[in-house]
Design a protein around this motif. Sequence first.
Motif, PDB file in Angstrom:
ATOM      1  N   LEU A 299       0.885  -1.292   0.150  1.00 54.94           N
ATOM      2  CA  LEU A 299       0.257  -0.018   0.199  1.00 54.94           C
ATOM      3  C   LEU A 299       0.795   1.145   0.074  1.00 54.94           C
ATOM      4  O   LEU A 299       0.564   2.388  -0.659  1.00 54.94           O
ATOM      5  CB  LEU A 299      -0.988   0.065   1.327  1.00 54.94           C
ATOM      6  CG  LEU A 299      -1.871   1.339   1.393  1.00 54.94           C
ATOM      7  CD1 LEU A 299      -2.645   1.422   0.069  1.00 54.94           C
ATOM      8  CD2 LEU A 299      -2.532   1.105   2.679  1.00 54.94           C
ATOM      9  N   ALA A 300       1.906   1.236   0.921  1.00 53.91           N
ATOM     10  CA  ALA A 300       2.903   2.326   0.870  1.00 53.91           C
ATOM     11  C   ALA A 300       3.650   2.690  -0.603  1.00 53.91           C
ATOM     12  O   ALA A 300       3.763   3.799  -0.953  1.00 53.91           O
ATOM     13  CB  ALA A 300       3.984   2.110   2.064  1.00 53.91           C
ATOM     14  N   LEU A 301       3.862   1.771  -1.203  1.00 51.50           N
ATOM     15  CA  LEU A 301       4.448   1.687  -2.475  1.00 51.50           C
ATOM     16  C   LEU A 301       3.362   2.222  -3.397  1.00 51.50           C
ATOM     17  O   LEU A 301       3.971   3.070  -4.366  1.00 51.50           O
ATOM     18  CB  LEU A 301       4.870   0.359  -2.982  1.00 51.50           C
ATOM     19  CG  LEU A 301       6.399  -0.063  -2.348  1.00 51.50           C
ATOM     20  CD1 LEU A 301       6.471  -1.604  -2.704  1.00 51.50           C
ATOM     21  CD2 LEU A 301       7.517   0.518  -2.473  1.00 51.50           C
ATOM     22  N   ALA A 302       2.398   1.689  -3.229  1.00 50.89           N
ATOM     23  CA  ALA A 302       1.348   2.409  -4.233  1.00 50.89           C
ATOM     24  C   ALA A 302       0.994   3.764  -4.020  1.00 50.89           C
ATOM     25  O   ALA A 302       0.795   4.517  -4.991  1.00 50.89           O
ATOM     26  CB  ALA A 302      -0.025   1.403  -4.229  1.00 50.89           C
ATOM     27  N   ILE A 303       1.056   4.124  -2.804  1.00 54.08           N
ATOM     28  CA  ILE A 303       0.758   5.453  -2.588  1.00 54.08           C
ATOM     29  C   ILE A 303       2.035   6.532  -2.842  1.00 54.08           C
ATOM     30  O   ILE A 303       1.813   7.522  -3.294  1.00 54.08           O
ATOM     31  CB  ILE A 303       0.368   5.679  -1.005  1.00 54.08           C
ATOM     32  CG1 ILE A 303      -0.684   5.140  -0.548  1.00 54.08           C
ATOM     33  CG2 ILE A 303       0.421   7.291  -0.668  1.00 54.08           C
ATOM     34  CD1 ILE A 303      -1.323   5.085   0.703  1.00 54.08           C
ATOM     35  N   GLY A 304       3.264   5.819  -2.611  1.00 50.77           N
ATOM     36  CA  GLY A 304       4.150   6.403  -3.220  1.00 50.77           C
ATOM     37  C   GLY A 304       4.376   6.745  -4.766  1.00 50.77           C
ATOM     38  O   GLY A 304       4.612   8.044  -5.163  1.00 50.77           O
ATOM     39  N   SER A 305       3.734   5.821  -5.216  1.00 52.84           N
ATOM     40  CA  SER A 305       3.871   5.796  -6.755  1.00 52.84           C
ATOM     41  C   SER A 305       2.861   6.802  -7.433  1.00 52.84           C
ATOM     42  O   SER A 305       3.173   7.603  -8.536  1.00 52.84           O
ATOM     43  CB  SER A 305       3.438   4.583  -7.511  1.00 52.84           C
ATOM     44  OG  SER A 305       2.007   4.230  -7.356  1.00 52.84           O
ATOM     45  N   VAL A 306       1.941   7.257  -6.593  1.00 50.12           N
ATOM     46  CA  VAL A 306       0.915   8.098  -6.952  1.00 50.12           C
ATOM     47  C   VAL A 306       1.546   9.557  -6.912  1.00 50.12           C
ATOM     48  O   VAL A 306       1.304  10.341  -7.840  1.00 50.12           O
ATOM     49  CB  VAL A 306      -0.203   8.281  -5.991  1.00 50.12           C
ATOM     50  CG1 VAL A 306      -1.169   9.249  -6.274  1.00 50.12           C
ATOM     51  CG2 VAL A 306      -1.167   6.828  -6.128  1.00 50.12           C
TER      52      VAL A 306
ATOM     53  N   LEU B  85      -6.673   6.304 -12.714  1.00 47.09           N
ATOM     54  CA  LEU B  85      -7.697   6.266 -13.976  1.00 47.09           C
ATOM     55  C   LEU B  85      -8.981   6.608 -13.599  1.00 47.09           C
ATOM     56  O   LEU B  85      -9.332   7.466 -14.213  1.00 47.09           O
ATOM     57  CB  LEU B  85      -7.463   4.665 -14.448  1.00 47.09           C
ATOM     58  CG  LEU B  85      -8.368   4.532 -15.697  1.00 47.09           C
ATOM     59  CD1 LEU B  85      -8.044   5.523 -16.816  1.00 47.09           C
ATOM     60  CD2 LEU B  85      -8.288   3.096 -16.332  1.00 47.09           C
ATOM     61  N   PRO B  86      -9.781   5.980 -12.433  1.00 55.27           N
ATOM     62  CA  PRO B  86     -10.855   6.312 -12.186  1.00 55.27           C
ATOM     63  C   PRO B  86     -11.015   7.841 -11.751  1.00 55.27           C
ATOM     64  O   PRO B  86     -11.848   8.661 -12.362  1.00 55.27           O
ATOM     65  CB  PRO B  86     -11.240   5.483 -11.050  1.00 55.27           C
ATOM     66  CG  PRO B  86     -10.457   4.180 -11.059  1.00 55.27           C
ATOM     67  CD  PRO B  86      -9.113   4.669 -11.777  1.00 55.27           C
TER      68      PRO B  86
ATOM     69  N   VAL C 139       0.053  -0.219 -19.201  1.00 57.14           N
ATOM     70  CA  VAL C 139       0.046  -1.445 -18.007  1.00 57.14           C
ATOM     71  C   VAL C 139      -0.045  -2.842 -18.495  1.00 57.14           C
ATOM     72  O   VAL C 139       0.483  -3.362 -17.624  1.00 57.14           O
ATOM     73  CB  VAL C 139      -1.337  -0.791 -17.417  1.00 57.14           C
ATOM     74  CG1 VAL C 139      -1.634  -1.761 -16.251  1.00 57.14           C
ATOM     75  CG2 VAL C 139      -1.150   0.612 -16.674  1.00 57.14           C
ATOM     76  N   PHE C 140      -0.652  -3.215 -19.531  1.00 57.68           N
ATOM     77  CA  PHE C 140      -0.636  -4.510 -19.840  1.00 57.68           C
ATOM     78  C   PHE C 140       0.528  -5.445 -20.629  1.00 57.68           C
ATOM     79  O   PHE C 140       0.391  -6.355 -20.705  1.00 57.68           O
ATOM     80  CB  PHE C 140      -1.976  -4.804 -20.479  1.00 57.68           C
ATOM     81  CG  PHE C 140      -3.289  -4.532 -19.539  1.00 57.68           C
ATOM     82  CD1 PHE C 140      -3.164  -4.834 -18.397  1.00 57.68           C
ATOM     83  CD2 PHE C 140      -4.609  -4.204 -20.095  1.00 57.68           C
ATOM     84  CE1 PHE C 140      -4.308  -4.647 -17.443  1.00 57.68           C
ATOM     85  CE2 PHE C 140      -5.545  -4.128 -19.318  1.00 57.68           C
ATOM     86  CZ  PHE C 140      -5.374  -4.117 -17.912  1.00 57.68           C
TER      87      PHE C 140
ATOM     88  N   ALA D  15      -2.134   1.038  -8.356  1.00 58.46           N
ATOM     89  CA  ALA D  15      -2.562   2.502  -8.389  1.00 58.46           C
ATOM     90  C   ALA D  15      -3.042   2.985  -9.491  1.00 58.46           C
ATOM     91  O   ALA D  15      -4.201   3.796  -9.361  1.00 58.46           O
ATOM     92  CB  ALA D  15      -1.385   3.269  -8.035  1.00 58.46           C
ATOM     93  N   TRP D  16      -2.695   2.540 -10.563  1.00 55.12           N
ATOM     94  CA  TRP D  16      -3.455   3.056 -12.038  1.00 55.12           C
ATOM     95  C   TRP D  16      -4.780   2.711 -12.037  1.00 55.12           C
ATOM     96  O   TRP D  16      -5.697   3.465 -12.277  1.00 55.12           O
ATOM     97  CB  TRP D  16      -2.532   2.995 -13.156  1.00 55.12           C
ATOM     98  CG  TRP D  16      -3.158   3.216 -14.378  1.00 55.12           C
ATOM     99  CD1 TRP D  16      -3.879   2.218 -15.427  1.00 55.12           C
ATOM    100  CD2 TRP D  16      -3.360   4.368 -15.228  1.00 55.12           C
ATOM    101  NE1 TRP D  16      -4.403   2.963 -16.428  1.00 55.12           N
ATOM    102  CE2 TRP D  16      -3.998   4.181 -16.246  1.00 55.12           C
ATOM    103  CE3 TRP D  16      -3.238   5.813 -14.787  1.00 55.12           C
ATOM    104  CZ2 TRP D  16      -4.532   5.314 -16.898  1.00 55.12           C
ATOM    105  CZ3 TRP D  16      -3.248   6.725 -15.471  1.00 55.12           C
ATOM    106  CH2 TRP D  16      -4.383   6.484 -16.639  1.00 55.12           C
TER     107      TRP D  16
END
Length: 699
Positions: free
Chosen positions: A75-82, A320-321, A134-135, A314-315
């Motif tokens: 979760l921290a990595l995802a938030i950091g990537s934002v 994205l949303p 992404v894919f 994160a995307w």
Amino acid sequence: MIGDTPKDDAASSGSSTPGATSGETISHTAISKDAAASNKEAAAKTDCGDGKSASESAASGHGGGHGAAKGAGFLALAIGSVGVVFGDIGTSPLYAFKEALHAAAHDGVTRSEILGVVSLALWALILVVTVKYVFFIMRADNKGEGGVLSLMALAMRAMGKRTPFIFVLGVIGAALFYGDAVITPAISVLSAVEGLRTIPGLEDSISTQMVMLIAIIMLLGLFFIQSHGTEKVGRFFGPICMVWFAVMAALGVSQLITHPDIMLAISPYYAVKFLAEHGLAGFIVLGAVFLTVTGAEALTADMGHFGRWPIQAAWLFFVLPCLAVNYLGQGALALSMLDLSIESGAPFQELNWFFEMAPLALRLPLVLLAGAATFIASQAVITGAFSLTQQAIQLGLLPRLDVLRTSETQSGQIFVPQINSMLLIGVLVVMLSFQTSSALAHAYGLAVTGTMVVTTAMAAIVMRQLWKWRWAQVLAFLIPFMILDLAFLTANMLRFFTGGWLPILIATALFIVMATWVRGTQILTEKTRRDSVGLNDLVDMMQARPPHRASGTAIFLTSDPDVAPVALMHNLKHNKVLHEKNVILTVKTANTPRVAPEDRVTIEIINADFKKVVIAYGFMESPNLPKALGLCRKQGLKFDIMSTSFFLGRRSVVPSANSGMPLWQDKLYIFLMKNAANPTEYFHIPPGRVVELGTQVTV
């Protein structure tokens, strides 16, 4: 050989098959303690040979980061990537829809056109960012690292050799990134500051000059803090951008309530209909719509820092949303204004749609938040330019420059003074020349679309050569996405004379610099090899006629371990001595981001007097020879660094009309050499242990 250090005969800073990361590792912001803890073990495994473990996440290889980044760490990595990965694309709503609708409104606006523009924006995000990057593209990582130069290195490794086609593609992609790095801070900050004009009472008092002054002050502050690093402020990037995206979504929802029929734009029918009905005008709009996906390259460029899975999550589930809802909201507001203009009989009024979505009382806080978001987006691009430069130096695409570390714990936190100064000058010149975000929007797309074309081509090579996909599978990826990229590229080419020339000019200048450095280095290497004595031949001659021996160890740095170093020949010729122990040292750069400690040093024994030592670094690492030489003890080569002399052969180069390059290119090459960083500092050699011996050569 690419990557020789022609200012001296020092160890090579490149590899025989150069290639690296697009750049483009956009930013290396401090991640939360939870994330750092979850990646501690992986980071320890990526020791750079300088005693500091890399801060990048455990994401190495396909699916990198999935095993190490779990729970709170994930979760921290995802938030950091934002805050890092999506900073650039997250500021696009400030100007993208406004410019696209403006391009469509040259003869008035209809409901169908508003739906068409919104639909084009949504499907650009879906097809270009989600499906392509992404894919597909994010799977083509190089030991966890991504970006155009990293992809080039991966393609080189897949081919098993350096091919001119892949090499030129990678250099073009890197050059285009610098054009993007100059324009992004200018357009992002300008677009945020222009929001002041939407605040009641400030409409007439905020002039273009005032907007530029505020933007210049912000950017001067941004560039001046680079030398201090961003580790402390970086921890706030993720949370601030989380708030930014949440606010964008809330603004969109507030407008969707008033015009829910804008949801029809989710259907691709309206995008296709718009392009079919508008012909050339539709293509012009498509060039503006492309602004919605600028920054997509960052998804791959920072994989080594956050890992593929956190970025993808994160995307897909947050960024994205939020972007989609915001663009829908801007479209809903445009429909409301269209209804109002029809009812009143007044002409349709074009607005700064993003800021107009907010209630009047919240305009000033929104402008301040937008300023913070654009500050972060600009920081990300600047740091990406630093990382790209470091990788280009390591791969021999650029001369050595001073690469300073600004953090004791984050190995990705680097500062390149020369690049920082050039970017600042470029950004200020661009801002003073174009003055508004609308004018800059015409210059923005070409650099990014060019990079995307390069990425698609090299990804196809990796799919075929490395992943062993069948041609049918490769073409199923290549054809539709290349058509899409070329469509965007062609649409942006229509804006060439209104600003699109700028990134092309910057990229062309950088391409000439890189091509000159690479070609000049090749010429010098070939001349040196022709005029030099083979190392084995020299060893045989000295056994027949032994020179006077001096105590201690001599280390001769050279880019070619098979020939006698210039410094060694001069030492024998002028000093007529040979040390008791002699090490022929070469630094090589691998086509991987990092080299494991056990693979760092290779030793070859020639005889009792001579040994060859090859020290390998990845293109994401900074050389530190004393630290690396400490690893030699494990392989039986022991010496005291403070009783060892390092010999460097400094070459003074003069232009020659008979060389392989035009005279102007000779002079450019010599200028680059004279301004290259001192090898003693670059390789972290103790200055008191260095002996330099020079020679003059022509290029």
